[in-house]
Design a protein around this motif. Structure first.
Motif: not given
Length: 218
Positions: A63-65, A68-71, A128-129, A135-140
């Motif tokens: 999660r820490r890596f 955000q898709p809009y940075t 995933l936006l 923003v879904d930050k779940s790696f799975t």
């Protein structure tokens, strides 16, 4: 997924409260109220959990890596991908005529080769936006979405890029070997498949536009 699980917990907790209340009204027996209160406390504890506590171990670790898709950095990376696709559109058709290779050609090939290799990693590490701007930050979830869409194409094209480099280098060392010369000709034709990245760029354009929109209005 996390929101759905928490909603489920809330509904179960609400049903537990109702059961406890009805038990008290009907008979007030401790044997009935005890299990109901236990269930209420259990669901309350689950509802108070942080979202990260409901993730899988690998989700919490990665999660820490997740970016955000809009940075600005991620949007700059997408712009670089667009530039490399434009270069392929210009240079790949010209390679059929076997023009003399220049330092610019070599630089573009190596830069693109490394860029698309690292782009696969970047895709796994980009959130995933959603349509709601979340923003879904779940790696799975990110991995599942990438595997279902562009992973196979991206991996195939990257392997073809490195195979092209290997065969071209071997052909240069072997001189006028017929087999290697034939392999080089085949790879020149296969380079045309790299233009398939244009399809991905077109399909992902709405997502990039949405990312820019949320960046401007955030």
């Amino acid at each position: 997924w996390t929101k759905g699980l928490k909603s489920h917990h809330r509904s179960r907790r609400g049903s537990g409260v109702t059961a406890s209340h009805s038990d008290s009204v009907d008979g007030g027996q401790g044997s009935k109220n005890g299990p109901s209160l236990t269930r209420n406390l259990a669901w309350a504890d689950l509802d108070d959990l942080d979202e990260t506590e409901l993730m899988t171990p690998i989700d919490r670790m990665v999660r820490r890596f997740i970016m955000q898709p809009y940075t600005p950095k991620r949007l700059a990376w997408d712009v670089c991908g667009f530039i490399f696709v434009c270069l392929d559109i210009l240079l790949i058709p010209m390679s059929v005529f076997e023009p003399e290779r220049t330092a610019f050609d070599v630089t573009c090939e190596w830069s693109g080769r490394f860029f698309w290799s690292f782009d696969i990693i970047a895709q796994f590490l980009t959130g995933l936006l959603t349509d709601e701007g979340q923003v879904d930050k779940s790696f799975t979830a990110i991995s599942r979405a990438y595997f279902k869409t562009w992973f196979a194409l991206d991996l195939t094209l990257v392997l073809m890029d490195w195979a092209d480099f290997s065969i071209t280098s071997a052909s240069t060392s072997a001189g006028s070997d017929i087999e290697f010369a034939r392999g080089v000709q085949i790879m020149r034709v296969l380079r045309m498949f790299r233009l398939a990245r244009l399809l991905r760029l077109t399909k992902n354009a709405p997502s990039v536009s949405r990312s820019i929109f949320f960046k401007v209005h955030s």
